[in-house]
Design an enzyme around this catalytic site. Structure first.
Site: not given
Ligand SMILES: *Cc1c(COP(=O)(O)O)cnc(C)c1O
Length: 380
Positions: A47, A184, A261
């Site tokens: 994303k 996260h 991620e």
């Molecule tokens: C948006 C998102 C990410 C990416 O986060 P960054 O801060 O760009 O590294 C990873 N995992 C999940 C579940 C997300 O919603």
């Protein structure tokens, strides 16, 4: 680094606005991530920038992918066509995690065909998964502190720690398999303690689940949030990695698979915006430049990502604090109220913004009839 000279040539050839993606930088970011976190497989969060060419370059570099919708899933799944049938199932698990804890019934039905790995964080979702996607593997998303992150992500997603093991046991009772935990810490996290605390919380929940009889977890997903070096206040990635490695090695045996991620970390520094001055005015005594890209377009991160971008001119000259406006008629379309820019810029001159690869073109619109900036890939 893509030089000003090259950017100028690209603008001459393709027109403006441009969104330039530097694939050397993508490869460098991926290599940095792997170098400092050797135990952690990187699932690029699509994303942040879903451009298929970016996915391709990171795929070639060895990345796996975090997707959060079926269209994103399909961008990555493209590559499976080249796999022998026997490897496909292993491939999906190794290469894709569907990390959106809330999924529509139709989405689950599709994910079931792929026997994908999916996250969840509530009891209702267990019922849905049991009914529509019983063959998927589950990862429980935990709610963790997002203190000091630029973008907070924990108010919408994540199971409260007190509920976590109940959710694992409930899924087990429903005949589903919970493979592990995820979290996260918030996007652009410069408070590294968030990672330390979250890894410790996950270790406690592993232990509690074992204590209550659930022994099948073998995966920890430490999410995204790894900060891009937007300015000098962001401490080096190596400092964060050292902390993460220490906690992982202390709390998780080697047979637990660790994944992450990263979205922003991979693409932020790989994207450059080149826009053109289309108007110039003095309002309330302040010099204002109007450019052909704005917050409904490449600079959408100003609104959605709470991010600031700096603008740089290609020309030298006496500088002054200026306002930079986007091209639409909306007063919201302000790139910056205080950019230090030369006062001698003219209509047709170019401006550039670096470090604008994440959450930018990804949320560009066609508002007011202005199309998104043209994407140009360099060093592919
Ligand atoms: C948006 C998102 C990410 C990416 O986060 P960054 O801060 O760009 O590294 C990873 N995992 C999940 C579940 C997300 O919603």
């Amino acid at each position: 680094m893509v030089t000003k000279k090259v950017l100028q040539q690209l603008a001459k050839k393709h027109g403006t606005p441009l969104f330039v993606v530097d694939h050397d930088e993508l490869r460098r970011n991926y290599a940095t991530f792997r170098k400092y976190l050797p135990r952690v497989q990187a699932y690029y969060a699509v994303k942040a920038n879903p451009d298929a060419e970016i996915v391709k370059t990171l795929y070639k570099a060895g990345a796996s992918f975090d997707v959060a919708s079926m269209p994103e899933f399909k961008i990555v799944h493209e590559y499976i066509k080249h796999m022998p049938a026997k490897q496909r199932q292993a491939w999906i698990w190794d290469k894709i995690i569907y990390a959106n804890p809330i999924k529509a019934n139709e989405t689950l039905r599709e994910l079931d065909q792929y026997k994908a790995l999916v996250t969840y964080d509530n009891f209702e979702e267990i019922k849905k998964i049991k009914q529509y996607a019983p063959r998927t593997g589950l990862v429980l998303r935990l709610k963790v502190a997002n203190t000091g992150a630029m973008v907070e992500l924990s108010s919408k997603c994540g199971a409260a720690p007190g509920e976590a093991v109940d959710l694992i046991l409930e899924a087990d009772k429903a005949g589903l398999v919970v493979e592990g935990l995820s979290f996260h810490v918030g996007s652009q996290t410069t408070n590294f303690e968030n990672f330390v605390q979250a890894i410790n919380l996950a270790a406690d929940i592993f232990k509690e689940a074992k204590g209550r009889g659930y022994k099948k977890m073998n995966l920890l997903d430490i999410g995204g949030g790894f900060p891009a070096p937007y300015d000098a206040s962001v401490k080096p990635f190596s400092v964060l990695a050292k902390k993460i490695n220490a906690e992982l090695d202390r709390l998780f045996p080697k047979d637990v698979q660790i994944l992450a991620e990263p979205g922003r970390f991979m693409v932020a520094t790989a994207g450059i915006s080149v826009s053109k001055i289309i108007g110039k005015a003095v309002r309330d005594g302040k010099l204002c430049y109007y450019v052909d890209d704005g917050v409904y377009h490449t600079f959408s991160g100003i609104i959605f990502d709470h991010c600031h971008y700096h603008m740089e001119a290609f020309k030298n000259g006496q500088k002054q604090i200026c306002t930079v406006f986007g091209p639409t008629c909306d007063a919201l379309d302000v790139i910056s109220m205080s950019e230090e820019l030369p006062t001698n810029l003219e209509r047709g001159d170019l401006l550039l913004s670096r470090n604008i690869g994440a959450y930018s073109a990804a949320s560009s619109t066609w508002f007011n009839g202005f199309p998104p900036a043209k994407t140009i890939h360099v060093n592919r």
